[in-house]
Scaffold this motif. Sequence first.
Motif, PDB file in Angstrom:
ATOM      1  N   ASN A 105     -33.023  -3.476  24.233  1.00 25.09           N
ATOM      2  CA  ASN A 105     -32.025  -2.943  25.173  1.00 25.09           C
ATOM      3  C   ASN A 105     -30.663  -2.796  24.492  1.00 25.09           C
ATOM      4  OD1 ASN A 105     -30.952  -1.985  27.559  1.00 25.09           O
ATOM      5  ND2 ASN A 105     -30.593  -4.035  28.413  1.00 25.09           N
ATOM      6  N   LEU A 106     -30.663  -2.151  23.360  1.00 24.88           N
ATOM      7  CA  LEU A 106     -29.425  -2.003  22.594  1.00 24.88           C
ATOM      8  C   LEU A 106     -28.404  -1.155  23.338  1.00 24.88           C
ATOM      9  CD1 LEU A 106     -31.055  -1.677  19.095  1.00 24.88           C
ATOM     10  CD2 LEU A 106     -29.223  -3.276  19.657  1.00 24.88           C
TER      11      LEU A 106
ATOM     12  N   GLY B  59     -30.694   1.545  24.804  1.00 19.87           N
ATOM     13  CA  GLY B  59     -31.916   1.108  25.451  1.00 19.87           C
ATOM     14  C   GLY B  59     -33.066   0.880  24.492  1.00 19.87           C
ATOM     15  N   GLY B  60     -32.894   1.301  23.250  1.00 18.89           N
ATOM     16  CA  GLY B  60     -33.942   1.141  22.253  1.00 18.89           C
ATOM     17  C   GLY B  60     -33.939  -0.229  21.608  1.00 18.89           C
ATOM     18  N   SER B  61     -34.815  -0.378  20.623  1.00 20.55           N
ATOM     19  CA  SER B  61     -34.993  -1.669  19.957  1.00 20.55           C
ATOM     20  C   SER B  61     -34.995  -1.499  18.447  1.00 20.55           C
ATOM     21  CB  SER B  61     -36.326  -2.304  20.371  1.00 20.55           C
ATOM     22  OG  SER B  61     -36.366  -2.571  21.752  1.00 20.55           O
ATOM     23  N   LEU B  62     -34.590  -2.563  17.785  1.00 24.18           N
ATOM     24  CA  LEU B  62     -34.683  -2.663  16.334  1.00 24.18           C
ATOM     25  C   LEU B  62     -35.005  -4.112  15.989  1.00 24.18           C
ATOM     26  CD1 LEU B  62     -31.591  -0.662  14.955  1.00 24.18           C
ATOM     27  CD2 LEU B  62     -33.999  -0.055  14.654  1.00 24.18           C
ATOM     28  N   ARG B  63     -35.650  -4.311  14.855  1.00 27.01           N
ATOM     29  CA  ARG B  63     -35.847  -5.668  14.348  1.00 27.01           C
ATOM     30  C   ARG B  63     -35.269  -5.752  12.952  1.00 27.01           C
ATOM     31  NH1 ARG B  63     -41.132  -9.494  13.124  1.00 27.01           N
ATOM     32  NH2 ARG B  63     -41.371  -8.102  11.340  1.00 27.01           N
TER      33      ARG B  63
ATOM     34  N   GLY C  27     -33.644  -3.324   7.926  1.00 27.26           N
ATOM     35  CA  GLY C  27     -34.127  -3.003   9.259  1.00 27.26           C
ATOM     36  C   GLY C  27     -33.137  -2.278  10.147  1.00 27.26           C
ATOM     37  N   GLY C  28     -31.932  -2.077   9.684  1.00 27.69           N
ATOM     38  CA  GLY C  28     -30.959  -1.357  10.489  1.00 27.69           C
ATOM     39  C   GLY C  28     -31.302   0.116  10.591  1.00 27.69           C
TER      40      GLY C  28
END
Length: 123
Positions: A84-85, A14-18, A7-8
């Motif tokens: 909110n990375l 400001g973005g998102s990852l799971r 998932g990386g």
Amino acid sequence: VQLQASGGGLVQAGGSLRLSCAASGRSFSTYVMGWFRQAPGKEREFVAAVGRSGGSTFNTDSVKGRFTISRDNAKNTVYLQMNNLKPEDTAVYYCAAGDTTALQRYWYTYSFWGQGTQVTVSS
């Protein structure tokens, strides 16, 4: 237990990852699960942990309010939702399984580790 993290990727600030971590074996629900990260030139850092049932969680201060750890014991998977990375979140993220009864932030209390997945946050 064997762990496989995924998932990386590359995301703007400001973005998102799971992130996901799939575990093999039949005893997944007996392990406390944790996420750690390691940036270049830095020591491995605790990010979050979740208890065996998923009812208790613990995050490091720098990710509180932004990252959420969860698990699905039916799917033998633990997740790390990252919102909110920030550029300082850039690191290789590792999932780990610990045969403990309490949530732990110390890497040496975890017995099993995944291979890591790279998260890169651009400014």
